[in-house]
Motif scaffolding. Sequence first.
Motif, mmCIF file in Angstrom:
data_model
loop_
_atom_site.group_PDB
_atom_site.id
_atom_site.type_symbol
_atom_site.label_atom_id
_atom_site.label_comp_id
_atom_site.label_asym_id
_atom_site.label_seq_id
_atom_site.Cartn_x
_atom_site.Cartn_y
_atom_site.Cartn_z
ATOM 1 N N ASN A 1 49.439 -62.527 9.753
ATOM 2 C CA ASN A 1 48.437 -63.464 9.208
ATOM 3 C C ASN A 1 47.724 -64.165 10.374
ATOM 4 O OD1 ASN A 1 50.034 -64.823 6.165
ATOM 5 N ND2 ASN A 1 49.548 -62.734 6.750
ATOM 6 N N LYS B 1 50.317 -64.722 16.966
ATOM 7 C CA LYS B 1 50.091 -63.346 17.415
ATOM 8 C C LYS B 1 49.690 -63.285 18.901
ATOM 9 C CE LYS B 1 47.145 -61.321 14.832
ATOM 10 N NZ LYS B 1 46.775 -60.190 15.708
ATOM 11 N N ASN C 1 58.565 -65.827 13.516
ATOM 12 C CA ASN C 1 58.151 -66.786 14.549
ATOM 13 C C ASN C 1 58.233 -68.234 14.050
ATOM 14 O OD1 ASN C 1 57.183 -67.468 17.104
ATOM 15 N ND2 ASN C 1 55.052 -67.488 16.406
ATOM 16 N N MET C 2 58.037 -69.163 14.983
ATOM 17 C CA MET C 2 58.001 -70.603 14.682
ATOM 18 C C MET C 2 59.371 -71.099 14.248
ATOM 19 S SD MET C 2 54.484 -71.501 14.455
ATOM 20 C CE MET C 2 52.959 -70.544 14.422
ATOM 21 N N ASP D 1 61.425 -72.715 15.967
ATOM 22 C CA ASP D 1 61.588 -74.101 16.451
ATOM 23 C C ASP D 1 61.049 -75.096 15.420
ATOM 24 O OD1 ASP D 1 59.044 -72.943 17.090
ATOM 25 O OD2 ASP D 1 58.595 -74.692 18.329
ATOM 26 N N ARG E 1 63.077 -77.852 13.235
ATOM 27 C CA ARG E 1 62.683 -79.264 13.259
ATOM 28 C C ARG E 1 62.595 -79.837 11.857
ATOM 29 N NH1 ARG E 1 59.277 -78.309 17.374
ATOM 30 N NH2 ARG E 1 57.480 -78.171 16.004
ATOM 31 N N ALA F 1 57.721 -67.945 19.791
ATOM 32 C CA ALA F 1 56.846 -67.356 20.813
ATOM 33 C C ALA F 1 56.398 -68.401 21.819
ATOM 34 C CB ALA F 1 55.642 -66.689 20.157
HETATM 35 P P1 GDP Z 1 47.262 -66.226 16.254
HETATM 36 O O1 GDP Z 1 46.092 -66.810 15.576
HETATM 37 O O2 GDP Z 1 48.158 -65.520 15.293
HETATM 38 O O3 GDP Z 1 46.903 -65.386 17.436
HETATM 39 O O4 GDP Z 1 48.153 -67.461 16.773
HETATM 40 P P2 GDP Z 1 48.203 -68.162 18.203
HETATM 41 O O5 GDP Z 1 49.043 -67.387 19.169
HETATM 42 O O6 GDP Z 1 46.841 -68.510 18.646
HETATM 43 O O7 GDP Z 1 49.029 -69.465 17.812
HETATM 44 C C1 GDP Z 1 48.561 -70.380 16.823
HETATM 45 C C2 GDP Z 1 49.182 -71.731 17.088
HETATM 46 O O8 GDP Z 1 50.587 -71.667 16.864
HETATM 47 C C3 GDP Z 1 49.012 -72.186 18.527
HETATM 48 O O9 GDP Z 1 48.811 -73.573 18.539
HETATM 49 C C4 GDP Z 1 50.365 -71.841 19.164
HETATM 50 O O10 GDP Z 1 50.673 -72.649 20.277
HETATM 51 C C5 GDP Z 1 51.290 -72.095 18.006
HETATM 52 N N1 GDP Z 1 52.534 -71.334 18.122
HETATM 53 C C6 GDP Z 1 52.700 -70.048 18.449
HETATM 54 N N2 GDP Z 1 53.998 -69.703 18.469
HETATM 55 C C7 GDP Z 1 54.685 -70.823 18.141
HETATM 56 C C8 GDP Z 1 56.081 -71.121 17.994
HETATM 57 O O11 GDP Z 1 56.972 -70.299 18.171
HETATM 58 N N3 GDP Z 1 56.385 -72.381 17.614
HETATM 59 C C9 GDP Z 1 55.438 -73.338 17.418
HETATM 60 N N4 GDP Z 1 55.854 -74.549 17.060
HETATM 61 N N5 GDP Z 1 54.148 -73.095 17.549
HETATM 62 C C10 GDP Z 1 53.760 -71.854 17.917
#
Ligand code: GDP
Length: 255
Positions: A8, A13, A111-112, A114, A118, A141
């Motif tokens: 998504n 990603k 993912n996420m 953490d 929380r 990630a």
């Molecule tokens: P994309 O749109 O799928 O490519 O997602 P991004 O890599 O740009 O990440 C979207 C947001 O989620 C960014 O603010 C990241 O820093 C945050 N994010 C990515 N991985 C994690 C994670 O493991 N934990 C947290 N809390 N935030 C994350």
Amino acid sequence: MRLMLIGNPNVGKTTLFNSLTGANAHVGNWSGVTVDKLVGSIKKTNDELIDLPGTYSVTPSSEDEGVVTYALLNESYDGLLNIVDATHLKRNLHLTIQLLEANVPMLVAMNMMDALHRKGLNLNLEKLEKMLGVNGVLISARKNEGIDEVIHQLPALTLKKPFRLYYGITIETAISQILSLLSETPQHLDARWIAIQALEGNEGIYQSLSLANEVPIRAIVEETERKIINEKVALSLKGAIFNKRREFIHQLYRE
Ligand code: GDP
Ligand code: MG
Ligand code: K
């Protein structure tokens, strides 16, 4: 190995892509569309990783999302890395289900973690793996946690069992009818997936069919839509398919 990263929008990603590949990615393009194609090689293994545009569904509602179907049908790859936002599991699993139905080797990165922790929540990975029939890894990630485990699991990329969701008698009948018309499908993709995607109105699928198949399949889809509405199963065929997936996701969530 050649893998495609899929998930998504906003699920991490790009963050995962960068930590898996380092800074060695290059940008290419997909034929026929303006969307960039990001390709990198994974650290240590040198496996190739292709970044796909973020999408909620395999059935496209934009050019970006159309790339996903195009890539699934035409790109050469050995498997998929599906990244899921564990804090929005219910929404994310709709795409995961559609990818599982395609029956290609896959690994799911949750993912996420953490952020989930929380919130005081946890995720039963074993149960999830069992219900989906696919291997998963818990990652963060952004904190670089679980990345090595993803790299470690990639060679064993697998589907433990074919994933099959029952869509109810009306839709299942239509799937059987479409299957009997599908003489040849791209060999790496499941014919049932092609049938389901056709019923969902995935135009990318119709483009890949011969006209001789396309016309009768469209007739089955129209007829099925009429039945679904008449039988008051849902307001549309797409809606009926969505509802079945949602029911499954809710059941999975409860367990
Ligand atoms: P994309 O749109 O799928 O490519 O997602 P991004 O890599 O740009 O990440 C979207 C947001 O989620 C960014 O603010 C990241 O820093 C945050 N994010 C990515 N991985 C994690 C994670 O493991 N934990 C947290 N809390 N935030 C994350
Ligand atoms: Mg991104
Ligand atoms: K292009």
